[in-house]
Design an enzyme around this catalytic site. Sequence first.
Site, PDB file in Angstrom:
ATOM      1  N   SER A 141     -29.346 -60.336   1.083  1.00 53.55           N
ATOM      2  CA  SER A 141     -28.900 -58.943   0.974  1.00 53.55           C
ATOM      3  C   SER A 141     -30.057 -57.985   1.163  1.00 53.55           C
ATOM      4  O   SER A 141     -31.217 -58.326   0.884  1.00 53.55           O
ATOM      5  CB  SER A 141     -28.275 -58.703  -0.411  1.00 53.55           C
ATOM      6  OG  SER A 141     -28.047 -57.330  -0.649  1.00 53.55           O
ATOM      7  N   TYR A 186     -28.009 -59.570  -9.613  1.00 50.67           N
ATOM      8  CA  TYR A 186     -27.572 -59.848  -8.246  1.00 50.67           C
ATOM      9  C   TYR A 186     -28.748 -59.826  -7.264  1.00 50.67           C
ATOM     10  O   TYR A 186     -28.950 -60.768  -6.491  1.00 50.67           O
ATOM     11  CB  TYR A 186     -26.519 -58.824  -7.834  1.00 50.67           C
ATOM     12  CG  TYR A 186     -26.074 -58.902  -6.396  1.00 50.67           C
ATOM     13  CD1 TYR A 186     -25.103 -59.816  -5.992  1.00 50.67           C
ATOM     14  CD2 TYR A 186     -26.594 -58.029  -5.439  1.00 50.67           C
ATOM     15  CE1 TYR A 186     -24.683 -59.879  -4.670  1.00 50.67           C
ATOM     16  CE2 TYR A 186     -26.172 -58.078  -4.115  1.00 50.67           C
ATOM     17  CZ  TYR A 186     -25.209 -59.004  -3.742  1.00 50.67           C
ATOM     18  OH  TYR A 186     -24.789 -59.056  -2.428  1.00 50.67           O
TER      19      TYR A 186
END
Length: 283
Positions: free
Chosen positions: A174, A187
């Site tokens: 990400s 995350y």
Amino acid sequence: MTETIDMIHEDALPGHESALEPKPDWQPRYPGSGRLKGKVAIVTGADSGIGRAVAALYAREGAKIAIVYLLEDDDAEKTKAIVKDEGSEAICIKADIGSKDACNTIVDKTLEAFGKIDILVNNAGEQHPDDDIVNITEEQLRRTFQTNIFGMFFLTQAVRPHLGKGASIVNCTSVTMYQGSASLLDYSSTKGAITAFTRSLSENLVGDGIRVNAVAPGPIWTPLNPCGGADKEKLEHFGESTPMGRPGQPNEVAPAFLFLACEDASYMSGQVLHPNGGVIVNG
């Protein structure tokens, strides 16, 4: 054919794409050219979002797909129908990748259906926004790591004995790994681990002719964001901070997964592609 394996938890994640408005764009944009003809791919989180777009594009390019998903039966069956409409075959495997036993069974079921495995796409993930680190519970922290990084280890371990020369692994990291995220502490930490895992696994497998790469999407319109706890105001401005001023669509990310899986990327391993709306991350 749908197999159900070892469910560990149930909450709002990953969310139903069938209930999302506006609907994400998953449709492949160009005719296929047979770049994955005869290949078999396992795609985790393939019921919706980026995973669905990858499954659709891989099918258009000739691959058979094992659709691995957590909860959303209707979304998984829709992806299966999409693969069939592209002239290929798919099975749906309902499983929690956070379980090592489940990952072993995913591989067994794929081999039972298709006889081999050429491509592993580690795409599934979860996120739980929290603005204060003290609000992140031990249960949440363990669960996020269990899905996002332990699951990649478990499934890669299970599939490794069945990957031969020319096989490919594509992981989903990400933009938060490179930029950080004030409200996605756990995350973004897992995404950092995924990038390190990608580079290290590449070094480990490249001598056997197996390539390992990753894709680091920016803000993409998928069920993960509205169902992952983002509030209404954040959703209204989702993606506006990118240089392009908008969120991306799953079918704008899927071609990166195709490129890394096929022979077009035969001289690439240990690399990360960045479909992120123009954000410069230098990584």
